[in-house]
Design a protein around this motif. Structure first.
Motif, mmCIF file in Angstrom:
data_model
loop_
_atom_site.group_PDB
_atom_site.id
_atom_site.type_symbol
_atom_site.label_atom_id
_atom_site.label_comp_id
_atom_site.label_asym_id
_atom_site.label_seq_id
_atom_site.Cartn_x
_atom_site.Cartn_y
_atom_site.Cartn_z
ATOM 1 N N ALA A 237 38.778 37.309 34.992
ATOM 2 C CA ALA A 237 38.868 36.659 34.775
ATOM 3 C C ALA A 237 38.400 35.291 33.542
ATOM 4 O O ALA A 237 37.751 36.121 33.186
ATOM 5 N N ARG A 238 39.215 34.748 33.079
ATOM 6 C CA ARG A 238 38.740 34.051 31.371
ATOM 7 C C ARG A 238 38.220 33.254 32.243
ATOM 8 O O ARG A 238 37.316 32.819 30.869
ATOM 9 N N TYR A 239 37.563 32.557 33.831
ATOM 10 C CA TYR A 239 36.365 31.426 33.834
ATOM 11 C C TYR A 239 36.517 31.869 34.605
ATOM 12 O O TYR A 239 36.919 32.433 35.737
ATOM 13 N N ASP A 240 35.032 31.443 35.411
ATOM 14 C CA ASP A 240 34.464 31.852 36.105
ATOM 15 C C ASP A 240 35.330 31.250 37.492
ATOM 16 O O ASP A 240 35.829 31.735 38.286
ATOM 17 N N ALA A 241 36.053 30.200 37.454
ATOM 18 C CA ALA A 241 36.613 29.460 38.490
ATOM 19 C C ALA A 241 37.900 30.120 38.558
ATOM 20 O O ALA A 241 39.124 29.491 39.381
#
Length: 568
Positions: A237-241
């Protein structure tokens, strides 16, 4: 890349694109889906200094009065929501694909934020277009053909990896050295990661199936077997969400014969969430439909040779397993290292696995929340090689797991509180476990009388007489004195030993030693008093030592007294 037509986009398109770019800028930020309870927040980042809130508006042309009222309303909602939650706001940003006019910035925006005790900023088109330049793949993915191009790239990479198994291709190119592949593999990596705004990818080609340990932000690992190698894809994932913006659903269908071990494993998983490891050799049929990012799911959907559903490695947390009798008195207690709990799909069942701190046994707890029932399974291990004092508490607990005793799992420290779990009849410990416990108890007592570091030997190498001898020695060392009867005895006495007349008593002093796996363990001396002896045979060797055979006289009583070494 052509300019983004913000004016013609649907509101949800604008808000989605900007929200994803904000999350890429701040990977710990979370996008809040629109709802009545969103508190006027589109994207939020929680920091030690307070909330950093981005309020996204799709407005791309000069603001009218209605749009200004919407912004004022959102600003009021976020302040009220933060106060309700007891949180502080560090920064609030109005984000639009529209740069403010001088009047809007200096008059209207400054006025509505004048009494705020936190930083307020209007981030307009200049900011948004800067983010588009930094993350062009976000716009490409949501507005153009980025999705299709990404899926095609992943399939191409898989095909390229398989080309290395084509001997004709290699023969045409000549000898291929590892260093020759660096530029090409780098280009493949860069192309693979050029179009997905939510995930990045890594890949490797290996001669054998390799273990892939979990890594931060890793959401999936896909390993494909080709004719001569394994291709591994890793998805991050590039970001948490990211998993909320682009979910990763996977559906398994497992068919097993009724009453088979595979069916039991699947029922256990459905009831408690316990781990599953199955393959077609277990008599199961396995199919999968996976919607993995970038079309990777197409490479695995269909029939599978096997699959596993297990927990990721995690740091165990400590607890204690306590054994108590029917009156609540503690009989034994050991420390456990437990893994984080697993649950079944609807959350009604829970599975917790752990290991006794010295590895003497594994524990599995299966919990049904609504019924309030707990089932515990303990699997012992061979304690050979461990220190007796470390092993003994666990063996005592295992030996005491029978009706009417009870047990409970309590915190690692503090009072031992919690509901006790009854042990049903007719559970009873095995005879082998009871003997092993007494065997280790004797070794633990022996350790108290010597500085030699004792380890539990392989009990299977001891016959029943040797085990009984060690247990009796341990009891003598513990009590210091033992009375028993005897029938006959042969011994060698020193030349200065005075033999009693028939019927008299005899004192024999010997060194107390025990041969443990080839080591002589010195344990002091043993004084043996025979109340009444009668000699049936007596011979003297060339050194004056007397070899005698004795039987009881008027009494067959014998007293052994242990004199320990000074080990202090």
């Amino acid at each position: 890349m052509s300019p983004v037509p913000w004016v013609t986009l649907e509101p949800t398109q604008t808000e989605t694109i900007i929200a994803v770019m904000l999350c890429r800028l701040n990977p710990s930020a979370v996008r809040i889906r629109p709802s009545q309870g969103d508190g006027g927040i589109d994207v939020i980042q929680i920091t030690p200094d307070g909330w950093i809130v981005d309020q996204i508006k799709y407005f791309a042309e000069t603001l009218d009065d209605s749009q200004k009222k919407q912004i004022v309303k959102s600003f009021g909602k976020v302040r009220a929501f933060a106060a309700q939650q007891g949180a502080g706001i560090a920064e609030w940003h109005l984000v639009t694909p529209l740069d403010p006019t001088k009047e809007n910035r200096l008059d209207w925006f400054s006025t509505i934020t004048a009494n705020a005790d936190f930083t307020c900023e209007w981030r307009g088109k200049a900011h948004v277009e800067g983010w588009v330049s930094e993350f062009p793949e976000v716009v490409d993915y949501y507005l153009r053909d980025g999705k299709d191009r990404l899926a095609q790239l992943v399939t191409a990479v898989a095909t390229m990896c398989r080309l290395f198994t084509d001997s004709d291709t290699i023969a045409q190119q000549g000898t291929l050295e590892p260093a020759d592949t660096v530029t090409g593999l780098r280009s493949v990596y860069e192309a693979l990661n050029a179009h997905d705004p939510h995930y990045r990818y890594g890949f490797s080609v290996d001669g054998e199936l390799v273990d892939v340990p979990p890594e931060p932000h890793q959401v999936a690992v896909l390993q494909i077997e080709t004719t001569s190698c394994w291709v591994t894809f890793k998805v991050y994932a590039r970001y948490d969400a990211a998993v909320l913006d682009r979910p990763v659903p996977i559906v398994f269908e497992v068919t097993a014969a009724p009453d088979s071990e595979a069916a039991r494993i699947m029922t256990d998983f459905q009831t408690y969430g316990s781990p599953v490891v199955l393959d077609t050799g277990d008599g199961v049929s396995i199919t999968v439909a996976a919607d993995l990012p970038a079309g990777l799911g197409q490479l695995v959907s269909g029939q599978l040779a096997g699959f596993s559903l297990t927990a990721l490695p995690a740091t165990p947390f400590p607890a204690r397993l306590q054994l108590i009798d029917a009156e609540g008195n503690e009989l034994a207690i050991v420390r456990l290292n437990l893994q984080p709990a697993l649950t079944n799909l609807d959350g009604s069942g829970m599975f917790i696995a752990g290991t006794e701190q010295h590895g003497v046994f594994d524990a599995e707890l299966r919990i049904q929340r609504q019924a309030g029932t707990v089932t515990t399974k303990l699997q012992g291990h061979d304690p050979a090689g461990l220190a007796p004092d470390d092993v003994l508490p666990a063996l005592r607990l295992l030996s005491g797991l029978h009706h009417p005793n009870q047990y409970r799992v309590v915190g690692a420290h503090g009072p031992k509180q919690g509901d006790a779990i009854a042990i049903p009849q007719p559970d009873s410990p095995s005879a082998d476990l009871l003997v092993l416990t007494k065997f280790v108890e004797a070794l633990s007592i022996m350790q108290q009388h010597t500085t030699e570091q004792i380890r539990v030997p392989d009990a299977a190498g001891f016959g029943a007489p040797a085990i009984l001898e060690l247990i009796e020695l341990g009891q003598l060392l513990k009590d210091g004195r033992r009375q028993s009867s005897w029938t006959s005895m042969s011994t060698t006495l020193s030349p200065d030993t005075r033999l009693p007349e028939d019927g008299g008593s005899l004192l024999i002093v010997q060194q107390a030693t025990y041969n443990l796996e080839g080591r002589q363990i010195e344990l002091g001396r043993v004084r043996t008093i025979l109340d009444s002896v009668r000699f049936t045979q007596s011979e003297t060797d060339g050194k004056g030592r007397r070899h005698v055979v004795m039987v009881p006289g008027r009494s067959d009583k014998m007293t052994a007294i242990h004199e320990p070494l000074d080990v202090h």
